[in-house]
Design a protein around this motif. Structure first.
Motif, PDB file in Angstrom:
ATOM      1  N   MET A  35       0.842  -1.205   0.000  1.00 15.61           N
ATOM      2  CA  MET A  35       0.000   0.000   0.000  1.00 15.61           C
ATOM      3  C   MET A  35       0.871   1.246   0.000  1.00 15.61           C
ATOM      4  SD  MET A  35      -2.896  -1.207   2.619  1.00 15.61           S
ATOM      5  CE  MET A  35      -4.428  -1.663   1.815  1.00 15.61           C
ATOM      6  N   TYR A  36       2.144   1.047  -0.314  1.00 15.51           N
ATOM      7  CA  TYR A  36       3.081   2.171  -0.374  1.00 15.51           C
ATOM      8  C   TYR A  36       3.482   2.406  -1.813  1.00 15.51           C
ATOM      9  CZ  TYR A  36       3.198   1.915   4.586  1.00 15.51           C
ATOM     10  OH  TYR A  36       2.818   1.945   5.889  1.00 15.51           O
ATOM     11  N   GLY A  92      -0.428   3.639  10.708  1.00 14.80           N
ATOM     12  CA  GLY A  92      -1.741   3.146  11.105  1.00 14.80           C
ATOM     13  C   GLY A  92      -1.705   2.382  12.418  1.00 14.80           C
ATOM     14  N   THR A  93      -0.627   1.661  12.654  1.00 14.34           N
ATOM     15  CA  THR A  93      -0.542   0.862  13.880  1.00 14.34           C
ATOM     16  C   THR A  93      -0.590   1.779  15.101  1.00 14.34           C
ATOM     17  OG1 THR A  93       0.758  -0.796  12.719  1.00 14.34           O
ATOM     18  CG2 THR A  93       0.894  -0.812  15.125  1.00 14.34           C
ATOM     19  N   HIS A 120      -7.408  -4.839  10.121  1.00 15.60           N
ATOM     20  CA  HIS A 120      -5.955  -5.025  10.016  1.00 15.60           C
ATOM     21  C   HIS A 120      -5.402  -5.550  11.343  1.00 15.60           C
ATOM     22  CE1 HIS A 120      -1.665  -3.736   9.829  1.00 15.60           C
ATOM     23  NE2 HIS A 120      -1.803  -4.212   8.613  1.00 15.60           N
ATOM     24  N   THR A 169      -7.733  -3.712   4.293  1.00 10.70           N
ATOM     25  CA  THR A 169      -6.420  -4.017   3.728  1.00 10.70           C
ATOM     26  C   THR A 169      -6.552  -5.043   2.601  1.00 10.70           C
ATOM     27  OG1 THR A 169      -5.620  -3.747   5.972  1.00 10.70           O
ATOM     28  CG2 THR A 169      -4.075  -4.691   4.398  1.00 10.70           C
ATOM     29  N   ASP A 194     -10.925   2.916  11.058  1.00 11.31           N
ATOM     30  CA  ASP A 194      -9.592   2.735  10.493  1.00 11.31           C
ATOM     31  C   ASP A 194      -9.676   3.008   8.985  1.00 11.31           C
ATOM     32  OD1 ASP A 194      -7.155   2.025   9.563  1.00 11.31           O
ATOM     33  OD2 ASP A 194      -7.119   0.009  10.433  1.00 11.31           O
ATOM     34  N   HIS A 227       1.241   8.298   4.558  1.00 12.31           N
ATOM     35  CA  HIS A 227       2.310   7.532   3.891  1.00 12.31           C
ATOM     36  C   HIS A 227       1.803   6.390   3.021  1.00 12.31           C
ATOM     37  CE1 HIS A 227       3.255   4.811   7.701  1.00 12.31           C
ATOM     38  NE2 HIS A 227       2.130   4.471   7.125  1.00 12.31           N
ATOM     39  N   LYS A 228       0.492   6.230   2.921  1.00  7.57           N
ATOM     40  CA  LYS A 228      -0.023   5.249   1.949  1.00  7.57           C
ATOM     41  C   LYS A 228      -0.475   6.040   0.709  1.00  7.57           C
ATOM     42  CE  LYS A 228      -1.026   1.695   5.348  1.00  7.57           C
ATOM     43  NZ  LYS A 228      -0.820   2.284   6.682  1.00  7.57           N
TER      44      LYS A 228
HETATM   45  N1  0PR Z   1      -4.902  -0.213   9.011  1.00 11.91           N
HETATM   46  C1  0PR Z   1      -5.038  -0.655   7.750  1.00 11.91           C
HETATM   47  C2  0PR Z   1      -6.417  -0.721   7.142  1.00 11.91           C
HETATM   48  C3  0PR Z   1      -3.905  -1.045   7.022  1.00 11.91           C
HETATM   49  O1  0PR Z   1      -4.029  -1.511   5.783  1.00 11.91           O
HETATM   50  C4  0PR Z   1      -2.643  -0.973   7.635  1.00 11.91           C
HETATM   51  C5  0PR Z   1      -1.374  -1.370   6.924  1.00 11.91           C
HETATM   52  C6  0PR Z   1      -2.558  -0.479   8.960  1.00 11.91           C
HETATM   53  C7  0PR Z   1      -3.713  -0.116   9.618  1.00 11.91           C
HETATM   54  C8  0PR Z   1      -1.242  -0.378   9.671  1.00 11.91           C
HETATM   55  O2  0PR Z   1      -0.526   0.671   9.140  1.00 11.91           O
HETATM   56  P1  0PR Z   1       1.052   0.828   9.348  1.00 11.91           P
HETATM   57  O3  0PR Z   1       1.704  -0.287   8.579  1.00 11.91           O
HETATM   58  O4  0PR Z   1       1.302   2.187   8.777  1.00 11.91           O
HETATM   59  O5  0PR Z   1       1.313   0.785  10.795  1.00 11.91           O
HETATM   60  N2  0PR Z   1      -1.524  -2.122   5.779  1.00 11.91           N
HETATM   61  C9  0PR Z   1      -0.462  -2.735   5.039  1.00 11.91           C
HETATM   62  C10 0PR Z   1      -0.317  -4.181   5.462  1.00 11.91           C
HETATM   63  O6  0PR Z   1       0.143  -4.499   6.564  1.00 11.91           O
HETATM   64  C11 0PR Z   1       0.844  -2.080   5.187  1.00 11.91           C
HETATM   65  C12 0PR Z   1       1.874  -2.652   4.342  1.00 11.91           C
HETATM   66  C13 0PR Z   1       1.626  -3.326   3.173  1.00 11.91           C
HETATM   67  C14 0PR Z   1       3.145  -2.542   4.737  1.00 11.91           C
HETATM   68  C15 0PR Z   1       2.621  -3.846   2.414  1.00 11.91           C
HETATM   69  C16 0PR Z   1       4.175  -3.043   3.975  1.00 11.91           C
HETATM   70  C17 0PR Z   1       3.896  -3.702   2.817  1.00 11.91           C
HETATM   71  O7  0PR Z   1       4.895  -4.212   2.037  1.00 11.91           O
HETATM   72  O8  0PR Z   1      -0.717  -5.016   4.664  1.00 11.91           O
END
Ligand code: 0PR
Length: 390
Positions: A35-36, A92-93, A120, A169, A194, A227-228
């Motif tokens: 998602m980046y 997001g975490t 998530h 997600t 979220d 950052h997404k």
């Molecule tokens: N809430 C939702 C709906 C999300 O999709 C995500 C992250 C979060 C919270 C958590 O966000 P942070 O990672 O900023 O703390 N979703 C992706 C996932 O875990 C983030 C991601 C995806 C990270 C792919 C790295 C990657 O290679 O799937």
């Protein structure tokens, strides 16, 4: 010999370059599982100017602090409540943990948190960390939080919070947040949304999105991540609360710093990304994000159409820029396909509810990448299921 020896300058540079070479790059157009994306050029420019900034000690960085206030005010307006307050988190975490931390403080000892199975894992992490009780809510036929199951499990006496997702997600689905709000009306149950991913997609779609933000009056807080799809540099999460006074619930006195109390979960905050957020928000404006989302959606529809033409079974018509294909005749094992695609340099991912292969169409993807992806996908799925004719 104790410690580590210094390396010659040339060797340090060479080693860093080699490590960078090993990393995948969004710009190669082969990352469909993230998602980046490549941050916007203005985001990178802003980031580089503020590498020393640390809003864990904001008195030293009043310029950065001012940019953060402006970013929060823009995000609050985007989420339809100018009175909202918050701050930029590490992602997001952290935002989801903070939301449930506040909910727990407001809940008078109630500990149950209702969460859809599509949430998530950061939400599950937050519940675990805070010693709360996770109550899983089933999904309906469209993979949204099932209202009947929620109604059955809600308890005025035990429920502290409901977490709903705006842009899951796995599939990019939006829970029925307006209906959930109505169900909670008249209770003190905290409603956290979220929108880590959807927060920078839904407001910019050509078709109006279902209400998911502070326009639903029961929504207490929102996660939305620059950052997404906000195209900012990481780490930049967004956390907003309806009532600014709630931020005090998790504040701690910080007598040796430049501010009286520290609000955020993290101490030191990598704050160059705050400048990066400000720069990209101000450079693109609302109209710029509409364009970004519209291009992603065009490419998403193209990918979905091509996959359909090749006989893959779409889980659903994509609502956001995420496409998922089901396990079935054409696709036996998403895990195997991911593994084989990785040997050809592709990064794809999987969903669990339902079991599917998942592709996120971020701004770094173009149509040529999609055509090449499909060619490899056809070869690999054919190889894994030779009885299916290509
Ligand atoms: N809430 C939702 C709906 C999300 O999709 C995500 C992250 C979060 C919270 C958590 O966000 P942070 O990672 O900023 O703390 N979703 C992706 C996932 O875990 C983030 C991601 C995806 C990270 C792919 C790295 C990657 O290679 O799937």
């Amino acid at each position: 010999m104790a410690g580590f020896e210094p390396l010659a300058e040339e060797l340090v540079r060479k080693s860093l370059a080699e490590a960078a070479q090993e990393d995948l790059s969004y710009s190669h157009g082969r990352i469909f599982g993230s998602m980046y994306t490549t941050p916007h050029e203005k985001a990178l420019e802003g980031h580089k100017m503020f590498l020393e900034a640390n809003l864990g000690n904001p008195g030293l960085f009043p310029g950065t602090a001012k940019l953060e206030r402006e970013v929060i005010s823009i995000l609050a307006g985007l989420m339809h409540h100018h009175g909202a307050d918050g701050y930029i988190t590490s992602g997001g975490t952290e935002s989801n943990i903070t939301a449930l931390w506040i909910a727990r403080k407001l809940a008078n000892g109630n500990l149950d948190v209702m969460v859809p199975r599509s949430a998530h894992f950061s939400v599950f992490k937050a519940i675990d960390l805070l010693g709360m009780n996770r109550v899983d809510i089933d999904l309906d036929s469209e993979f949204r939080m099932d209202l009947t199951d929620l109604e059955n499990k809600l308890s005025k006496h035990q429920t502290a919070a409901v977490v709903a997702v705006a842009g899951t997600t796995e599939l990019g689905v939006v829970d029925p947040i307006e209906k959930i709000g109505e169900m909670l009306d008249g209770t003190r149950i905290y409603l956290h949304v979220d929108a880590a991913f959807g927060g920078f997609v839904l407001p910019f779609m050509d078709k109006p999105a279902p209400p998911f933000d502070f326009s639903v009056k029961q929504v207490s807080s929102i996660t939305l991540d620059p950052h997404k799809m906000g195209l900012s540099t990481p780490p930049a999460g967004g956390f907003l609360v309806r009532k600014p006074s709630w931020l005090d619930l998790t504040a701690f006195s910080s007598p040796y710093l430049t501010q009286e109390k520290a609000l955020s979960l993290l101490g030191t905050r990598a704050s160059a990304s705050v400048a990066s957020c400000w720069a990209v928000l101000r450079s693109l404006g609302h109209v710029g994000y509409v364009e970004v989302v519209s291009e992603c959606m065009d490419k998403t529809r193209y990918l979905a159409k091509r996959l359909g033409e090749e006989g893959f079974d779409l889980v659903m018509e994509p609502l956001m820029n995420i496409v998922a294909i089901r396990t079935g005749k054409r696709l036996s094992s998403p895990a195997e396909v991911c593994k084989h695609m990785a040997t050809r340099g592709w990064n794809l991912s999987m969903s669990v509810h339902p079991k599917a292969l998942r592709m996120v169409v971020m701004p770094h993807i173009n149509r040529i990448n999609i055509d090449e992806l499909i060619l490899d996908l056809l070869e690999i799925t054919h190889h894994l299921r030779p009885e299916v004719k290509v």
